[in-house]
Design a protein around this motif. Structure first.
Motif, PDB file in Angstrom:
ATOM      1  N   GLY A 120       0.793  -1.217   0.000  1.00  0.00           N
ATOM      2  CA  GLY A 120       0.000   0.000   0.000  1.00  0.00           C
ATOM      3  C   GLY A 120       0.825   1.266   0.000  1.00  0.00           C
ATOM      4  O   GLY A 120       0.340   2.334  -0.392  1.00  0.00           O
ATOM      5  N   ASP A 121       2.092   1.162   0.448  1.00  0.00           N
ATOM      6  CA  ASP A 121       2.973   2.331   0.454  1.00  0.00           C
ATOM      7  C   ASP A 121       3.695   2.513  -0.878  1.00  0.00           C
ATOM      8  O   ASP A 121       4.580   3.366  -1.004  1.00  0.00           O
ATOM      9  CB  ASP A 121       3.991   2.236   1.593  1.00  0.00           C
ATOM     10  N   GLY A 122       3.319   1.714  -1.877  1.00  0.00           N
ATOM     11  CA  GLY A 122       3.887   1.865  -3.211  1.00  0.00           C
ATOM     12  C   GLY A 122       5.106   1.011  -3.489  1.00  0.00           C
ATOM     13  O   GLY A 122       5.585   0.966  -4.626  1.00  0.00           O
ATOM     14  N   GLN A 123       5.616   0.318  -2.459  1.00  0.00           N
ATOM     15  CA  GLN A 123       6.788  -0.531  -2.654  1.00  0.00           C
ATOM     16  C   GLN A 123       6.423  -1.771  -3.468  1.00  0.00           C
ATOM     17  O   GLN A 123       5.402  -2.417  -3.215  1.00  0.00           O
ATOM     18  CB  GLN A 123       7.374  -0.954  -1.308  1.00  0.00           C
ATOM     19  N   LEU A 124       7.271  -2.097  -4.437  1.00  0.00           N
ATOM     20  CA  LEU A 124       7.053  -3.286  -5.258  1.00  0.00           C
ATOM     21  C   LEU A 124       7.408  -4.556  -4.494  1.00  0.00           C
ATOM     22  O   LEU A 124       8.408  -4.598  -3.768  1.00  0.00           O
ATOM     23  CB  LEU A 124       7.911  -3.223  -6.523  1.00  0.00           C
ATOM     24  N   ILE A 125       6.597  -5.580  -4.662  1.00  0.00           N
ATOM     25  CA  ILE A 125       6.893  -6.902  -4.107  1.00  0.00           C
ATOM     26  C   ILE A 125       7.332  -7.851  -5.212  1.00  0.00           C
ATOM     27  O   ILE A 125       8.358  -8.517  -5.118  1.00  0.00           O
ATOM     28  CB  ILE A 125       5.668  -7.473  -3.365  1.00  0.00           C
TER      29      ILE A 125
END
Length: 227
Positions: A183-188
């Motif tokens: 949700g914080d925009g970090q890619l998984i």
């Protein structure tokens, strides 16, 4: 994005559950708490989140055989449930969770593209509800969920970038991708492949932009569901 709805509390016994609908794709997600962890992390103080995935026989246009009748899971099933598990773990503080396991079961009752993405998105909702119970009981002191986790498919269909492909679009897309983000925009994780047409760096960036917009909408739906 297709129409998204998330209904919580869909099963009686699970610590967390929801029915997620993304267009005509529908997945029941449940979270089960266990006061144990796999042997490879026993004694480490770390928690574990894992997943299982399956499709009901008539979730598709023609009846598919239950994998249990063949005595083993197919390669696609194993790959998807591993993806769900590692995606959800990317949003968990395993130290704060403590030495316990949460299993997310994702059962596809109707498939029309994007079942793995819907499973990840709905799986986080079930996980959130289960963790809420742990926190309410005082079994964990700090919220172990550091961020929502959601996923969406994107592709190039008929030469155009498309967000959230349904089955007809997915089956004929020249380029197909799954994008999992926090949700914080970090890619998984990003899974992209040419399915009949190559793609440029600029097209990949365009699909990434679409995915970010789609995941932002999904995260809002997740937050509304668990509010």
């Amino acid at each position: 994005m297709r129409t998204v709805s998330i209904e919580t509390g869909t099963t009686k016994h699970a610590e967390g559950s929801c029915l997620i609908k993304v267009g005509d794709t529908q997945v029941i997600c449940t979270a089960s708490l266990e006061e144990r962890v796999p042997p490879f992390i026993k004694g480490s103080g770390l928690g574990w989140v894992t997943a299982e995935y399956g499709m009901l026989p008539r979730s598709t246009g023609s009846r598919m055989r239950r994998e249990a009748t063949s005595g083993k899971q197919g390669g696609r099933t194993v790959e998807i449930q591993r993806l769900i598990g590692r995606s959800l773990r990317a949003g968990v503080d395993r130290v704060a969770l403590g030495e316990r396991q949460i299993t997310i079961d994702c059962d596809v009752i109707q498939a029309d593209g994007g079942t793995r993405c819907a499973s990840i998105t709905g799986g986080w909702v079930a996980l959130r509800l289960a963790v809420n119970k742990l926190m309410k009981a005082g079994d964990v002191k700090t919220d172990p969920l550091v961020s929502p986790v959601a996923a969406v498919s994107c592709g190039i269909y008929a030469g155009q970038p498309i967000l959230d492909l349904d089955y007809p679009e997915d089956s004929e897309a020249g380029v197909d991708g799954n994008f999992i983000l926090r949700g914080d925009g970090q890619l998984i994780e990003v899974q992209m492949s040419a399915e009949g047409a190559t793609f440029s760096r600029a097209q990949m960036s365009e699909l990434m932009d679409l995915a970010e917009k789609g995941v932002a909408q999904l995260v809002e739906a997740q937050k509304a569901a668990v509010a």
